[in-house]
Design an enzyme around this catalytic site. Structure first.
Site, short mmCIF file in Angstrom:
data_model
loop_
_atom_site.label_atom_id
_atom_site.label_comp_id
_atom_site.label_asym_id
_atom_site.label_seq_id
_atom_site.Cartn_x
_atom_site.Cartn_y
_atom_site.Cartn_z
N ASP A 1 -8.04 -5.23 0.04
CA ASP A 1 -8.60 -5.85 -1.16
C ASP A 1 -8.17 -7.28 -1.39
O ASP A 1 -8.74 -7.97 -2.23
CB ASP A 1 -8.34 -4.96 -2.37
CG ASP A 1 -9.28 -3.78 -2.31
OD1 ASP A 1 -10.41 -3.98 -1.83
OD2 ASP A 1 -8.88 -2.67 -2.66
N HIS B 1 0.85 -1.19 0.00
CA HIS B 1 0.00 0.00 0.00
C HIS B 1 0.87 1.23 0.00
O HIS B 1 1.94 1.22 0.63
CB HIS B 1 -0.93 0.01 1.23
CG HIS B 1 -2.10 0.92 1.05
ND1 HIS B 1 -2.04 2.25 1.35
CD2 HIS B 1 -3.33 0.68 0.56
CE1 HIS B 1 -3.21 2.80 1.06
NE2 HIS B 1 -4.01 1.87 0.57
#
Ligand code: CMC
Length: 436
Positions: free
Chosen positions: A370, A313
């Site tokens: 996700d 991320h």
């Protein structure tokens, strides 16, 4: 009172200037370099906006190192445990949690905006049967601007509020219609007596011969809980690529429905909201548990474009707090809907393998929200090409909140980044027949 400042010196010319150091209520201090060009005749270069704040905002705070995510000051863990998606949407849009009456009228108003104009529903007929649902979302949400434009007075806060409510309310109806078009089923109208998530599930899955929700309105509580949780976790994430796109488009004063369509386009990519769909494609590509080491090696190879989807991320460099919350629900959903689908076993084995791998540990690459959201959606029988559409439904709450915030800011200016030009300096035009 003296203001903290930062000095910037051009070591070539020797010129130096001071700039205010702004401090927010939380987070990294930020140098206001708005007068840098005026004072020193230079710009800043920050590819990917790694160190650049594009706005001031009261909505969401993230501390990527500590894994903190706050909506309007409330920790995501508390909201995930106690709240509902509509309550969180109210909080994001209005700044405070609603009391009982406020939540009732908010929910009621949302329900009353869920219908689509019949002419808009007709737009779906123009799409090929195998159009990607995200392509339809971009087109249909953008087309809302054709229905709500002439009368829209962007100076009027009430007009802005209603536009935001319409987008939040209509998104599940449009999303379900995209899915139904792709399978050739007739649309199901929204029901005023159902909750936000229940209504969406009913519009997605009801068939004339087999209603999704039976007479007593029973619906599987684990399914609704998981959907509600995923919507809360995806509702906002400060100035990510799609929210920044919505802000940039809106800074020109463009129609809000068109601006949200721009945000949907930005969300579609696999580096952003498309990651949940990409996780499933990656798992299908890996195929079996014994192939995991081979694919982990590919992900580590600088000359191989393969990346482990659902890992890493831009902001979270230790752990993604949303992933920690959703991981538990992921296991709960898999227990509720036992299956012999080998993909789930593969996903959990990949998670375990990567978490122990030196490269992933050293680069602080952990599963993000996700990785798990794709697995949950698959277990809930949501088709893979609808995963990013689910993200759109949730993130609409954040997009409209940022839009409302910036539109009410009197200091707001058109967004217009600078560039470092690297093309030809200057050259003369050569007539066509004289060119080599
Ligand atoms: N697999 C393998 N290596 C990776 C991965 C990955 N998923 N992510 C980052 N790296 C490596 C990358 O090669 C780089 O190595 P080096 O330092 O040797 O050059 C290092 O880790 C830092 O990566 P980066 O690309 O500079 O990091 P970034 O902040 O620019 O990118 C990211 C962040 C999310 C785009 C990236 O981690 C990625 O592509 N992940 C996979 C896609 C994904 O899951 N996206 C969903 C994000 S969560 C949903 C959302 O909020 O939108």
């Amino acid at each position: 009172m003296s203001q903290d400042t930062v000095s910037i010196k051009n070591n070539t010319s020797g010129e130096e200037a001071e700039f205010p150091l702004l401090k927010g209520s939380l987070g990294t201090p930020t140098v206001d370099i708005g007068t840098l060009n005026k004072n020193l005749g230079i710009f800043t270069y920050d590819q990917g906006f790694v160190s650049t704040a594009s706005c001031k905002s009261d909505i969401t705070f993230i501390d990527g190192n500590k894994g903190i995510l706050l909506y309007r000051g409330y920790p995501i863990e508390q909201l995930a445990k106690h709240s509902s998606f509509l309550e969180v949407s109210y909080l994001l849009m209005n700044g405070e949690l609603p009391n009982k009456d406020e939540l009732f009228s908010f929910t009621d108003e949302i329900n009353h905006h869920t219908m689509l104009h019949e002419a808009l529903s007709g737009f779906f007929g123009g799409f090929h049967y195998d159009a990607h649902p995200m392509a339809m979302m971009v087109g249909v949400v953008g087309s809302l601007s054709a229905f709500y434009h002439g009368e829209l007075n962007m100076e009027d806060p009430e007009h802005r509020r209603i536009s935001a409510m319409r987008m939040l309310a209509k998104m599940p109806t449009i999303a379900a219609a995209c899915y139904r078009h792709s399978v050739g089923w007739p649309n199901v109208y929204p029901r005023l007596d159902l909750g936000y998530c229940e209504n969406f599930l009913n519009m997605m899955f009801s068939l004339p011969s087999q209603k999704y929700i039976e007479k007593d309105n029973y619906i599987d509580p684990i399914t609704v809980k998981a959907l509600n949780l995923l919507f809360i976790l995806h509702a906002d994430h400060e100035q990510n690529a799609s929210t920044s796109t919505v802000r940039l488009a809106s800074s020109t004063g463009a129609n809000p429905y068109a601006c949200i369509a721009a945000g949907i386009s930005a969300l579609w990519g696999p580096a952003h909201g498309g990651a949940n769909e990409a996780v499933l494609s990656m798992l299908a590509q890996i195929g079996t548990v014994d192939k995991i080491p081979e694919y982990i090696a590919k992900a580590k190879d600088k000359n191989d474009p393969f990346r482990l989807m659902g890992f890493g991320h831009r902001v979270y460099k230790n752990f993604d707090p949303r992933a920690t919350i959703i991981r538990e629900t992921c296991y709960e959903v898999l227990e509720r809907f036992p299956t012999d689908d080998p993909l789930f076993e593969l996903a959990l084995a990949l998670e375990e393998y990567a978490l122990k791998d030196e490269y992933f540990i050293e680069k602080k690459l952990y599963p993000n929200v996700d990785f798990y959201s794709g697995i949950i959606y698959r277990a809930l029988k949501i088709p893979e090409n609808m995963f990013t559409v689910m993200f759109v439904i949730a993130r609409t709450a954040g997009w409209v909140s940022h839009w409302l915030e910036m539109m009410s800011d009197p200091t707001q200016r058109i967004g217009r980044p600078r560039q470092l030009y690297t093309g030809y300096a200057n050259r003369d035009y050569v007539p066509t027949d004289a060119r080599k």
